[in-house]
Design a protein around this motif. Structure first.
Motif, PDB file in Angstrom:
ATOM      1  N   GLY A 116       0.824  -1.207   0.000  1.00 56.97           N
ATOM      2  CA  GLY A 116       0.000   0.000   0.000  1.00 56.97           C
ATOM      3  C   GLY A 116       0.857   1.256   0.000  1.00 56.97           C
ATOM      4  O   GLY A 116       2.089   1.195   0.001  1.00 56.97           O
ATOM      5  N   SER A 117       0.202   2.371   0.004  1.00 58.46           N
ATOM      6  CA  SER A 117       0.876   3.662   0.074  1.00 58.46           C
ATOM      7  C   SER A 117       1.625   3.788   1.409  1.00 58.46           C
ATOM      8  O   SER A 117       1.180   3.268   2.425  1.00 58.46           O
ATOM      9  N   ARG A 118       2.755   4.496   1.387  1.00 60.06           N
ATOM     10  CA  ARG A 118       3.548   4.692   2.603  1.00 60.06           C
ATOM     11  C   ARG A 118       3.831   6.181   2.796  1.00 60.06           C
ATOM     12  O   ARG A 118       4.155   6.890   1.852  1.00 60.06           O
ATOM     13  N   PRO A 119       3.749   6.668   4.046  1.00 58.55           N
ATOM     14  CA  PRO A 119       4.068   8.077   4.309  1.00 58.55           C
ATOM     15  C   PRO A 119       5.562   8.334   4.163  1.00 58.55           C
ATOM     16  O   PRO A 119       6.382   7.487   4.509  1.00 58.55           O
ATOM     17  N   LYS A 120       5.902   9.534   3.663  1.00 59.46           N
ATOM     18  CA  LYS A 120       7.313   9.863   3.455  1.00 59.46           C
ATOM     19  C   LYS A 120       7.738  11.173   4.118  1.00 59.46           C
ATOM     20  O   LYS A 120       8.826  11.673   3.865  1.00 59.46           O
ATOM     21  N   MET A 121       6.869  11.737   4.976  1.00 58.19           N
ATOM     22  CA  MET A 121       7.190  13.010   5.619  1.00 58.19           C
ATOM     23  C   MET A 121       7.451  12.810   7.114  1.00 58.19           C
ATOM     24  O   MET A 121       7.031  13.600   7.960  1.00 58.19           O
ATOM     25  N   GLN A 122       8.193  11.763   7.437  1.00 48.01           N
ATOM     26  CA  GLN A 122       8.360  11.389   8.833  1.00 48.01           C
ATOM     27  C   GLN A 122       9.297  12.308   9.612  1.00 48.01           C
ATOM     28  O   GLN A 122       9.432  12.164  10.823  1.00 48.01           O
ATOM     29  N   HIS A 123       9.901  13.268   8.941  1.00 47.34           N
ATOM     30  CA  HIS A 123      10.702  14.282   9.632  1.00 47.34           C
ATOM     31  C   HIS A 123       9.808  15.356  10.261  1.00 47.34           C
ATOM     32  O   HIS A 123      10.268  16.125  11.096  1.00 47.34           O
ATOM     33  N   ILE A 124       8.533  15.419   9.870  1.00 46.87           N
ATOM     34  CA  ILE A 124       7.606  16.392  10.453  1.00 46.87           C
ATOM     35  C   ILE A 124       7.009  15.783  11.704  1.00 46.87           C
ATOM     36  O   ILE A 124       6.292  14.791  11.650  1.00 46.87           O
ATOM     37  N   ARG A 125       7.335  16.406  12.847  1.00 48.50           N
ATOM     38  CA  ARG A 125       6.977  15.829  14.145  1.00 48.50           C
ATOM     39  C   ARG A 125       5.858  16.583  14.865  1.00 48.50           C
ATOM     40  O   ARG A 125       5.409  16.149  15.927  1.00 48.50           O
ATOM     41  N   ALA A 126       5.404  17.705  14.278  1.00 49.34           N
ATOM     42  CA  ALA A 126       4.358  18.493  14.933  1.00 49.34           C
ATOM     43  C   ALA A 126       3.607  19.316  13.897  1.00 49.34           C
ATOM     44  O   ALA A 126       4.204  19.840  12.955  1.00 49.34           O
ATOM     45  N   ILE A 127       2.291  19.415  14.094  1.00 54.68           N
ATOM     46  CA  ILE A 127       1.433  20.221  13.221  1.00 54.68           C
ATOM     47  C   ILE A 127       0.483  21.021  14.110  1.00 54.68           C
ATOM     48  O   ILE A 127      -0.178  20.463  14.976  1.00 54.68           O
ATOM     49  N   ALA A 128       0.413  22.331  13.853  1.00 53.76           N
ATOM     50  CA  ALA A 128      -0.526  23.188  14.580  1.00 53.76           C
ATOM     51  C   ALA A 128      -1.429  23.914  13.592  1.00 53.76           C
ATOM     52  O   ALA A 128      -0.988  24.313  12.510  1.00 53.76           O
ATOM     53  N   VAL A 129      -2.680  24.068  13.978  1.00 53.07           N
ATOM     54  CA  VAL A 129      -3.648  24.860  13.221  1.00 53.07           C
ATOM     55  C   VAL A 129      -4.101  26.001  14.114  1.00 53.07           C
ATOM     56  O   VAL A 129      -4.490  25.788  15.264  1.00 53.07           O
ATOM     57  N   CYS A 163       3.449  12.109  15.474  1.00 54.14           N
ATOM     58  CA  CYS A 163       3.340  13.549  15.198  1.00 54.14           C
ATOM     59  C   CYS A 163       2.302  14.176  16.128  1.00 54.14           C
ATOM     60  O   CYS A 163       1.155  13.754  16.197  1.00 54.14           O
ATOM     61  N   ARG A 164       2.733  15.195  16.876  1.00 57.37           N
ATOM     62  CA  ARG A 164       1.844  15.887  17.811  1.00 57.37           C
ATOM     63  C   ARG A 164       1.005  16.919  17.063  1.00 57.37           C
ATOM     64  O   ARG A 164       1.457  17.466  16.044  1.00 57.37           O
ATOM     65  N   THR A 165      -0.191  17.195  17.562  1.00 53.87           N
ATOM     66  CA  THR A 165      -1.054  18.177  16.915  1.00 53.87           C
ATOM     67  C   THR A 165      -1.622  19.159  17.933  1.00 53.87           C
ATOM     68  O   THR A 165      -1.775  18.841  19.114  1.00 53.87           O
ATOM     69  N   LEU A 166      -1.924  20.361  17.432  1.00 51.18           N
ATOM     70  CA  LEU A 166      -2.541  21.416  18.234  1.00 51.18           C
ATOM     71  C   LEU A 166      -3.572  22.109  17.362  1.00 51.18           C
ATOM     72  O   LEU A 166      -3.289  22.424  16.196  1.00 51.18           O
ATOM     73  N   TYR A 167      -4.753  22.332  17.905  1.00 50.49           N
ATOM     74  CA  TYR A 167      -5.813  23.042  17.178  1.00 50.49           C
ATOM     75  C   TYR A 167      -6.322  24.181  18.046  1.00 50.49           C
ATOM     76  O   TYR A 167      -6.815  23.960  19.154  1.00 50.49           O
ATOM     77  N   LEU A 168      -6.189  25.402  17.547  1.00 48.69           N
ATOM     78  CA  LEU A 168      -6.644  26.600  18.263  1.00 48.69           C
ATOM     79  C   LEU A 168      -7.613  27.367  17.359  1.00 48.69           C
ATOM     80  O   LEU A 168      -7.229  27.779  16.261  1.00 48.69           O
ATOM     81  N   ALA A 169      -8.841  27.524  17.821  1.00 48.48           N
ATOM     82  CA  ALA A 169      -9.854  28.202  17.010  1.00 48.48           C
ATOM     83  C   ALA A 169     -10.552  29.289  17.818  1.00 48.48           C
ATOM     84  O   ALA A 169     -10.887  29.086  18.986  1.00 48.48           O
ATOM     85  N   HIS A 170     -10.751  30.434  17.182  1.00 47.73           N
ATOM     86  CA  HIS A 170     -11.618  31.469  17.744  1.00 47.73           C
ATOM     87  C   HIS A 170     -12.967  31.284  17.058  1.00 47.73           C
ATOM     88  O   HIS A 170     -13.138  31.648  15.896  1.00 47.73           O
TER      89      HIS A 170
END
Length: 197
Positions: A116-129, A163-170
C-alpha cells in the motif's frame, strides 16, 4: 526546530494577519528557525492545470511546477497553518496548496499490487492549526469540521508516527469582541509556546 508557517488570508487588515504575527513572534522568541509562506501575498496559484495533473504521478517531473514549496516541506520539522475557516473548511487557496505541493513520491509512496501507500514526511513531528471560525463551537462540531480533519488527520497520516497536533480556534468570529480577540491571541501565544517548546 525548523518551522514552516503557512498563512492563507487575502487581507492585511484582517484579524488573521494579527494572528500570524503573534505566531511568528512566539516561534522566533523561542529560538526556532522559521519560514513564512504567505500564499496570497506571494500570488501562489492554487489551480492545478491539465498538464500538471497529467504529470502528477511522474516522479521527479511532478515537482517542477512547485519546487520551491516542496523544498519547504522537505526542510521543516513542524508545520503551523494560520487561516480563516470558511464554510467549515479550508480556504480554496490553502486547499490548492495541499493539492499541488503534497505530491506522490515526495510526501507518500504510490501503492502497488504488492504494498500500500507509505508516508514519506516522517521528519515532520508536529502540526498546529491556528484558525478563526464564523460558526459557533457546537455548530462546527455538528458539521464535522472538515478543514480540521483534512490537516490533523489526513496530512498528519503522512508525517511521523507520533506527530503531535494542536488546534486553536476562535469560534463565533463574526460576533467577536476586542476582548475575545485579545484572549485568543493570548491563548495562541501561551499554547503555541508550550506546544513548540
Amino acid at each position: 526546530m525548523r518551522v514552516l508557517v503557512i498563512f492563507s488570508h487575502p487581507c492585511r487588515e484582517s484579524f488573521n494577519f494579527g494572528v500570524v504575527q503573534t505566531v511568528l513572534q512566539t516561534l522566533k522568541e523561542q529560538g526556532h528557525e522559521v519560514r513564512l509562506r504567505d500564499l496570497y501575498e506571494e500570488g501562489f496559484n492554487p489551480v492545478m492545470h491539465a498538464d500538471e495533473r497529467r504529470g502528477y504521478h511522474d516522479e521527479g517531473d511532478n515537482v517542477a511546477p512547485v519546487a520551491e514549496y516542496v523544498e519547504d516541506i522537505v526542510w521543516c520539522e513542524m508545520l503551523v497553518f494560520v487561516y480563516p475557516t470558511w464554510w467549515y473548511g479550508l480556504p480554496a487557496m490553502l486547499k490548492g496548496w495541499l493539492d499541488r505541493v503534497w505530491l506522490p513520491h515526495v510526501t507518500f509512496s504510490m501503492p502497488t499490487t504488492e504494498a500500500g501507500s507509505r508516508p514519506k514526511m516522517q521528519h515532520i513531528r508536529a502540526i498546529a492549526v491556528v484558525t478563526t471560525c464564523g460558526a459557533s463551537w457546537w455548530l462546527s462540531k455538528l458539521v464535522g469540521e472538515p478543514g480540521r480533519k483534512t490537516i490533523l488527520r489526513g496530512l498528519r497520516a503522512l508525517c511521523a508516527p507520533r506527530c503531535r497536533t494542536l488546534y486553536l480556534a476562535h469560534y463565533k468570529m463574526d460576533t467577536s469582541t476586542p476582548e475575545s480577540r485579545d484572549r485568543y491571541l493570548t491563548d495562541v501565544q501561551r499554547k503555541l509556546s508550550a506546544f513548540a517548546g
